[in-house]
Design a protein around this motif. Sequence first.
Motif, PDB file in Angstrom:
ATOM      1  N   GLY A 172    -164.839   2.459  70.869  1.00 21.54           N
ATOM      2  CA  GLY A 172    -165.190   3.461  71.643  1.00 21.54           C
ATOM      3  C   GLY A 172    -165.752   3.103  72.794  1.00 21.54           C
ATOM      4  O   GLY A 172    -165.390   3.768  74.111  1.00 21.54           O
ATOM      5  N   LEU A 173    -166.754   2.466  72.844  1.00 27.35           N
ATOM      6  CA  LEU A 173    -167.708   1.948  73.728  1.00 27.35           C
ATOM      7  C   LEU A 173    -166.707   1.370  75.142  1.00 27.35           C
ATOM      8  O   LEU A 173    -166.811   1.527  76.112  1.00 27.35           O
ATOM      9  CB  LEU A 173    -168.849   0.948  73.740  1.00 27.35           C
ATOM     10  N   LEU A 174    -165.851   0.406  74.473  1.00 31.57           N
ATOM     11  CA  LEU A 174    -165.052  -0.112  75.440  1.00 31.57           C
ATOM     12  C   LEU A 174    -164.022   0.775  76.347  1.00 31.57           C
ATOM     13  O   LEU A 174    -163.879   0.566  77.348  1.00 31.57           O
ATOM     14  CB  LEU A 174    -164.320  -1.246  74.557  1.00 31.57           C
ATOM     15  N   ALA A 175    -163.760   1.630  75.567  1.00 34.57           N
ATOM     16  CA  ALA A 175    -162.476   2.623  76.049  1.00 34.57           C
ATOM     17  C   ALA A 175    -163.624   3.434  77.183  1.00 34.57           C
ATOM     18  O   ALA A 175    -163.233   3.768  78.339  1.00 34.57           O
ATOM     19  CB  ALA A 175    -162.045   3.411  74.996  1.00 34.57           C
ATOM     20  N   GLY A 176    -164.482   3.961  76.930  1.00 32.29           N
ATOM     21  CA  GLY A 176    -165.306   4.570  77.713  1.00 32.29           C
ATOM     22  C   GLY A 176    -165.910   4.062  78.735  1.00 32.29           C
ATOM     23  O   GLY A 176    -165.743   4.399  80.127  1.00 32.29           O
TER      24      GLY A 176
END
Length: 253
Positions: free
Chosen positions: A149-153
């Motif tokens: 999720g952090l990567l996508a954000g």
Amino acid sequence: MNATYFRIELARVMRDVVSMFFVAVLPAFMYVIFGAVQDYGSADIGNGNVAAYVMIGMAAYGAVTATVGVGGSAAVEQMQGWGRQLGLTPMSDAQRVTTKAAVGFVIAIIPVVAIFVIGALTGAEAEPHVWILSGVLVLVGAAVFSFFGLLAGLLFRSEGAVGAASGSLVILGFLGNVFFPLDGVMLDIARFTPLYGIVALARYPLTEGFAASMTDGSVSQESLWVPIANVVFWGAVLVIATILLARRGRSRQ
């Protein structure tokens, strides 16, 4: 960790009806459909039955959905300037990070507890140690996947991207042997997908690595190192990619 910020963030996430539906309600519904009401749910498998096998997979899916959503929203907030606003408060960066991590962990507990309770009431059976170990392993795996999720954000900087990342978990779930047992070539492919290791490791206390082929009924056993290697590899990929993107984002500011 800041208790006030934790309370506010937890309430904000839990008020999001759509997110909580995909985190807790949908995985529980899928467990009932694919596990509890099926005739094969009572069939023995390892240290329990097939219903417990499905239950663990759906709990993992719900927990991962929770941490991906919280992690992604944290990254988007940071990139959109919310971090600067919080910087005006007495909270340190460490407090903000640990508070977000705590919120993600608590939200991830919700589907695990809910689905395990529903499982216990609808015929899921397993040895006592399976319930404990599998629940803990699900939460550990979900914590690792929060970096997805952090990567996508960080990569796309929008709430839509975070929603897309959460939605992609459905595809990864089908490819990763989460929703129904795969065998043959599909199982070989599944071993290289991100969700496979998390779910296989969580199910290991139940199955001890044994699996029956759906085509010819043959039984095989997978070594413990296979799901562990999968989790370590994908965990390293997600963590390193997240760090690199975060550094690139700071260098542009």
